[in-house]
Structures are given as C-alpha cells and as structure tokens.
Scaffold this motif. Structure first.
Motif, PDB file in Angstrom:
ATOM      1  N   LEU A 145       0.859  -1.253  -0.170  1.00 24.33           N
ATOM      2  CA  LEU A 145      -0.123   0.158  -0.204  1.00 24.33           C
ATOM      3  C   LEU A 145       0.870   1.279  -0.113  1.00 24.33           C
ATOM      4  O   LEU A 145       1.632   1.525   1.025  1.00 24.33           O
ATOM      5  N   GLN A 149      -5.576   3.949  -6.470  1.00 22.65           N
ATOM      6  CA  GLN A 149      -6.501   4.114  -5.583  1.00 22.65           C
ATOM      7  C   GLN A 149      -7.115   5.686  -5.770  1.00 22.65           C
ATOM      8  O   GLN A 149      -6.042   6.536  -5.408  1.00 22.65           O
ATOM      9  N   LYS A 191       5.129   9.854   0.873  1.00 24.74           N
ATOM     10  CA  LYS A 191       5.790   9.496   1.941  1.00 24.74           C
ATOM     11  C   LYS A 191       6.587   8.123   1.704  1.00 24.74           C
ATOM     12  O   LYS A 191       7.597   7.773   2.124  1.00 24.74           O
ATOM     13  N   GLN A 229      -8.466   8.308  -1.072  1.00 30.47           N
ATOM     14  CA  GLN A 229      -7.719   7.423  -0.160  1.00 30.47           C
ATOM     15  C   GLN A 229      -8.630   7.204   1.181  1.00 30.47           C
ATOM     16  O   GLN A 229      -8.915   7.853   2.090  1.00 30.47           O
ATOM     17  N   ASN A 230      -9.515   6.042   0.636  1.00 32.89           N
ATOM     18  CA  ASN A 230     -10.816   5.778   1.729  1.00 32.89           C
ATOM     19  C   ASN A 230     -10.450   4.727   2.644  1.00 32.89           C
ATOM     20  O   ASN A 230     -11.315   4.301   3.278  1.00 32.89           O
ATOM     21  N   GLY A 231      -9.139   4.592   2.823  1.00 33.60           N
ATOM     22  CA  GLY A 231      -8.584   3.332   3.765  1.00 33.60           C
ATOM     23  C   GLY A 231      -8.067   2.259   3.240  1.00 33.60           C
ATOM     24  O   GLY A 231      -7.873   1.999   1.907  1.00 33.60           O
ATOM     25  N   THR A 232      -7.462   1.388   3.908  1.00 31.82           N
ATOM     26  CA  THR A 232      -6.594   0.112   3.750  1.00 31.82           C
ATOM     27  C   THR A 232      -7.218  -0.755   2.892  1.00 31.82           C
ATOM     28  O   THR A 232      -6.687  -1.413   1.957  1.00 31.82           O
ATOM     29  N   GLY A 251       3.129   0.225   2.668  1.00 31.98           N
ATOM     30  CA  GLY A 251       4.381   0.748   1.974  1.00 31.98           C
ATOM     31  C   GLY A 251       5.339   1.733   3.113  1.00 31.98           C
ATOM     32  O   GLY A 251       6.392   2.179   2.767  1.00 31.98           O
ATOM     33  N   ASP A 252       4.827   2.109   4.090  1.00 28.99           N
ATOM     34  CA  ASP A 252       5.479   2.978   4.981  1.00 28.99           C
ATOM     35  C   ASP A 252       5.943   2.383   6.270  1.00 28.99           C
ATOM     36  O   ASP A 252       5.942   3.113   7.481  1.00 28.99           O
ATOM     37  N   ALA A 287      -0.544   4.439  -1.320  1.00 28.65           N
ATOM     38  CA  ALA A 287      -1.407   5.452  -2.006  1.00 28.65           C
ATOM     39  C   ALA A 287      -1.741   6.871  -0.995  1.00 28.65           C
ATOM     40  O   ALA A 287      -2.119   7.623  -1.429  1.00 28.65           O
ATOM     41  N   GLY A 288      -1.121   6.608   0.446  1.00 29.01           N
ATOM     42  CA  GLY A 288      -1.578   7.573   1.246  1.00 29.01           C
ATOM     43  C   GLY A 288      -0.997   9.119   1.136  1.00 29.01           C
ATOM     44  O   GLY A 288       0.020   9.302   0.190  1.00 29.01           O
ATOM     45  N   LYS A 289      -1.633   9.705   1.759  1.00 31.45           N
ATOM     46  CA  LYS A 289      -1.261  11.450   1.424  1.00 31.45           C
ATOM     47  C   LYS A 289      -0.184  11.725   2.453  1.00 31.45           C
ATOM     48  O   LYS A 289       0.600  12.675   2.135  1.00 31.45           O
ATOM     49  N   GLY A 290       0.084  11.059   3.599  1.00 35.85           N
ATOM     50  CA  GLY A 290       1.166  11.405   4.377  1.00 35.85           C
ATOM     51  C   GLY A 290       1.085  12.627   4.924  1.00 35.85           C
ATOM     52  O   GLY A 290       2.107  13.363   5.054  1.00 35.85           O
ATOM     53  N   THR A 291      -0.207  13.072   5.514  1.00 40.32           N
ATOM     54  CA  THR A 291      -0.564  14.365   6.072  1.00 40.32           C
ATOM     55  C   THR A 291       0.376  14.561   7.241  1.00 40.32           C
ATOM     56  O   THR A 291       0.587  15.746   7.495  1.00 40.32           O
ATOM     57  N   ARG A 292       0.736  13.624   8.124  1.00 45.91           N
ATOM     58  CA  ARG A 292       1.485  13.828   9.355  1.00 45.91           C
ATOM     59  C   ARG A 292       2.920  14.076   9.257  1.00 45.91           C
ATOM     60  O   ARG A 292       3.643  14.743  10.117  1.00 45.91           O
TER      61      ARG A 292
HETATM   62  P1  TTP Z   1      -1.747   5.640   7.058  1.00 48.03           P
HETATM   63  O1  TTP Z   1      -0.341   5.988   7.708  1.00 48.03           O
HETATM   64  O2  TTP Z   1      -2.931   5.700   7.985  1.00 48.03           O
HETATM   65  O3  TTP Z   1      -1.980   7.070   6.167  1.00 48.03           O
HETATM   66  P2  TTP Z   1      -0.952   7.937   5.283  1.00 48.03           P
HETATM   67  O4  TTP Z   1       0.258   7.110   4.941  1.00 48.03           O
HETATM   68  O5  TTP Z   1      -1.811   8.772   4.222  1.00 48.03           O
HETATM   69  O6  TTP Z   1      -0.410   8.879   6.340  1.00 48.03           O
HETATM   70  P3  TTP Z   1      -1.138  10.129   7.246  1.00 48.03           P
HETATM   71  O7  TTP Z   1      -2.013   9.378   8.125  1.00 48.03           O
HETATM   72  O8  TTP Z   1       0.019  10.776   7.862  1.00 48.03           O
HETATM   73  O9  TTP Z   1      -1.935  11.045   6.278  1.00 48.03           O
HETATM   74  O10 TTP Z   1      -1.786   4.489   5.998  1.00 48.03           O
HETATM   75  C1  TTP Z   1      -1.064   3.411   6.228  1.00 48.03           C
HETATM   76  C2  TTP Z   1      -0.834   2.581   5.026  1.00 48.03           C
HETATM   77  O11 TTP Z   1      -1.752   2.366   4.152  1.00 48.03           O
HETATM   78  C3  TTP Z   1       0.195   3.451   4.093  1.00 48.03           C
HETATM   79  O12 TTP Z   1       0.955   2.596   3.605  1.00 48.03           O
HETATM   80  C4  TTP Z   1      -0.693   4.271   3.378  1.00 48.03           C
HETATM   81  C5  TTP Z   1      -1.808   3.354   2.761  1.00 48.03           C
HETATM   82  N1  TTP Z   1      -3.056   3.924   2.533  1.00 48.03           N
HETATM   83  C6  TTP Z   1      -3.406   3.581   1.302  1.00 48.03           C
HETATM   84  O13 TTP Z   1      -2.808   3.248   0.433  1.00 48.03           O
HETATM   85  N2  TTP Z   1      -4.914   3.952   0.933  1.00 48.03           N
HETATM   86  C7  TTP Z   1      -5.546   4.649   1.843  1.00 48.03           C
HETATM   87  O14 TTP Z   1      -6.797   5.245   1.648  1.00 48.03           O
HETATM   88  C8  TTP Z   1      -4.899   4.751   3.185  1.00 48.03           C
HETATM   89  C9  TTP Z   1      -5.466   5.429   4.331  1.00 48.03           C
HETATM   90  C10 TTP Z   1      -3.634   4.315   3.617  1.00 48.03           C
END
Ligand code: TTP
Length: 393
Positions: A6, A78, A23, A81-84, A104-105, A8-13
């Motif tokens: 995974l 994706q 990220k 970003q609607n969740g894992t 992936g993080d 696709a996240g925005k990595g806002t933090r």
């Molecule tokens: P998170 O760490 O929850 O989200 P994020 O990476 O966007 O960071 P932040 O909370 O700072 O905005 O995500 C966990 C993992 O899942 C990470 O590898 C990103 C991935 N992910 C997706 O691919 N799609 C999604 O919709 C979400 C929420 C996460």
C-alpha cells in the motif's frame, strides 16, 4: 504469492516532507521507504508485487518501473484515499490465489515476512508496552482469535504490525463498511478471515510505522545501522572514516573530513574539505556538505547544500534545501525536556530529548540563521540573515 504493497496515502502527518514526494518515496538509507517493504516481500518469495498508488503516483511508478530484482511490478490506482481495505480492493483484479498485504510506510524485520508467507493465513504482530495505542490481537491456543482497535483493556500486548498473508477467499471480503473514522479498514477484512480460518500470529523482532518526521529519522537510524562498510567513491587520503561508512561510487570525500558511521554518502554527493559527519546520517544523492560543517544523526535529501560553517543535528532536510553560511540548528532544550513538534496543527511530544528541525524542499536560510528545536520550515520557506527562528513557517 502476490504481495500488495500500500503506497497511496497522502502522508499528511509527515508534511512538509511529503508535499511533493509521497511518503513511501522518502529516503531511508539506500532506497525509498516503500522499497524496504517491497524487498522484504521479494526476499520472502513474492512472485509479483502490486503497488497501490494514488497520491503522487508518478513518483512511485517512475522509481519501481515494471520489475524489481527480476520480480514483476504492477500498479493499481486508488483514486481517493478511503482506507486500507479500499486500497487493497483497488488491486482486486490483480488478485488470484492467496495474497499478502504490506504497508509501504512500515519497516519490517525481513525474516518475519518470510515466516508470514510460510505460515499463511497469518498476520504479523509485535510485542508493545502500551497496546491500547494499537490494534491488538487476541490469541487462543496459538491462533489469532480476534482483533480490537485501541482497546482500553488490551487482551494481549500483541499489536497488529500491518502485514498479512491472506487466503484467496479474502479477496471476496474486501468491501467492508466504513469504520468510525470513516475509512474502510483492512483490519475488518482480517476480522472476517479470523472468523473463518486459523490465522497464525507471526511475531516480529523489530517493526516500525513511519508516520511523522522523527520516525523517518528513526527509520534511517535502523536501516543505516544495517549497512556494512563499503568505500567505492573518491576518498582523500587525509580523510578519516571510522566504522560502518558507505561511500557510493561517484561520491567525493575531500581532505580533512572525519566521518563516524553509520553514515551513507550517496552517489554524486561531496563532503568537505574539513567537515565532520556523525552517525546515523544519510547524505543523499548530489548533496553538498562543505567546509567547517558538522552533521550529526540527520537526513539530507537529494540535492541539498550545507556548504559553510554550519551545524545540523537530529534533523530531516528535504530536497534542494540551501543552508546559508553559519546556519546553526539547536537540537536540545535547555530544560532537557522532550522536543515538541507540530503535527496537523497540534503540538505534540516527539519523545526525543534530541531533535532538531524538519525542513521542506527548496528552503533557503539566510547566513547565521539560528533554528530552534522542533522547528518546521515549509516548502520554499526562507529565513533572513542573522534571524533566530522559533516559530514554524
Ligand atoms: P496511514 O499511515 O494511515 O495514512 P497515510 O500514509 O496517508 O499518512 P497520514 O495518516 O499521515 O496522512 O496509511 C497506512 C498505509 O496504508 C500507508 O502505507 C498508506 C496506505 N494507505 C493507502 O494506500 N490508501 C488509503 O486510503 C490509506 C488510508 C492508507
């Protein structure tokens, strides 16, 4: 087995570091963060990697291309970003047979990923001191009997480490309802798998979830610590390199430089003359560290320059940053308290006594800028000559 990673996240933090670089593509030792999960999956025997991309997808695709270390890489997009679980569902048409899912993080202990694959259906767990901050697994007779998010009374100290080896059937269960926080969560898919299959918990010795900037620093501390000494660049006879130092081909270490590992100097970087670099430090591609500069326990991303009479400690600098002569980072509070940092508008403790600054891409500091602990400088921010900078900008 296919491994879905995974990314696709925005990595806002972790902003501003993720303003342009997603990220999963932020540097951790010799490769982007997500490449560590991908490589762990390949080492464990994955026969295809499916990367779920969304935010700044091009950056991920241009790094990984269509294969890595001989293993085919494909992509699923994706759009929101609607969740894992939603992210894995985006990869639905790539799935056939049992499949693994990794974040992936996250950094995983690679041996555990091998065990995860062997013992499927399985989930990685890590023993933690404060389980109520995590998704917690309950176990019964050696199998996982349930998962509960952030419980007030945790049934075990086994936190879910976000790595799963699912049976083929799980692909039919990806459309879970949204959770309280409005996301479709992979843990709800896991809950269903636990109901129908005997799921083995696989304990990791080491694991890390990289969400905030100081965790990127800690990820580098871990992975730089795994490097073995390798000097392939152009190193002056009068430079002194101690411990696990890697100087990649095409990197230059000039006279009078002292380096104490673990330190990685990537190709195209130049260090010195007369610089002091202490571990754990990543000097990224094409970085320039010049005369009379000390860098300690920091990440300098590609293209950054700290050229004259500066100190950088316990800090993360983005790409193409330029520190003016005499820029000094403070990394310790006079009251010795943990350094605080602002994440999504909230001032929180980093849990670190030593923490310097987080600097976005293309920041420029004026000469003799003084930067205080826990300071964040956003993408393209500037400071004036002689300024003492105490507030984020
Ligand atoms: P998170 O760490 O929850 O989200 P994020 O990476 O966007 O960071 P932040 O909370 O700072 O905005 O995500 C966990 C993992 O899942 C990470 O590898 C990103 C991935 N992910 C997706 O691919 N799609 C999604 O919709 C979400 C929420 C996460």
């Amino acid at each position: 087995m296919k491994a879905v990673v995974l990314a696709a996240g925005k990595g806002t933090r972790i902003r501003p570091l993720s303003d342009a670089v997603p990220k999963p593509m932020l540097p951790v030792a010799d490769r982007p963060l997500a490449a560590h999960a991908v490589d762990a999956a390949i080492d464990a025997g994955a026969d295809e990697i499916v990367l779920v991309v969304g935010y700044e997808a091009d950056e991920v695709e241009s790094f990984f291309g269509s294969e890595r270390r001989g293993v085919p890489v494909s992509y699923a997009v994706q759009t929101e970003q609607n969740g894992t679980a939603d992210a894995v569902n985006a990869a639905r048409e790539h799935l056939e047979g049992p499949f693994a899912v990794l974040n992936g993080d996250n950094l995983y202990d690679p041996d555990a990923i091998e065990r995860l694959f062997e013992r499927r259906p399985a989930v990685c767990a890590v023993e933690v001191d404060e389980p109520s901050n995590y998704g917690v697994l309950s176990t019964d007779d050696g199998t996982v009997s349930g998962i509960v998010e952030k419980p007030a009374n945790p049934p075990t100290n086994l936190a879910n480490a976000g790595a799963y080896a699912f049976p083929e059937k799980a692909a039919d269960w990806l459309e879970v309802p949204a959770s309280e926080r409005g996301e479709h969560e992979i843990t709800d898919v896991l809950a269903r798998v636990i109901e129908e299959f005997a799921v083995t918990p696989v304990t990791l010795d080491r694991w890390m979830d990289v969400g905030r900037p100081w965790e990127l620093l800690e990820a580098n501390e871990w992975k730089l610590g795994d490097l073995d000494r390798r000097i392939e660049g152009d190193v002056s006879d009068s430079a002194h390199l101690e411990g696990d130092v890697v100087v990649e081909p095409g990197a230059t270490v000039k006279p009078g430089v002292v380096i104490e590992g673990p330190v990685l100097i990537r190709s195209g970087a130049t260090v010195g003359p007369n610089a002091y670099v202490r571990g754990a430090t990543l000097i990224g591609e094409d970085v320039s560290v010049g005369n009379g500069v000390e860098i300690k326990n920091s990440v300098l991303s590609a293209g950054t320059s700290v050229n004259h009479l500066s100190y950088v400690g316990d800090s993360v600098l983005g790409q193409d940053v330029n520190f003016g002569a005499g820029t000094t980072v403070a990394n310790l509070r006079h009251d010795d308290g943990d350094v605080k940092f602002t994440v999504k508008g909230e001032r929180i403790s980093t849990g670190r006594r030593k923490f310097g600054v987080v600097v976005g891409d293309r920041v420029k500091t004026g000469i003799n800028s003084s930067l205080t602990p826990g300071l964040k400088l956003g993408t393209e921010a500037t400071t004036a000559p002689g300024e003492v900078v105490e507030r984020d900008r």
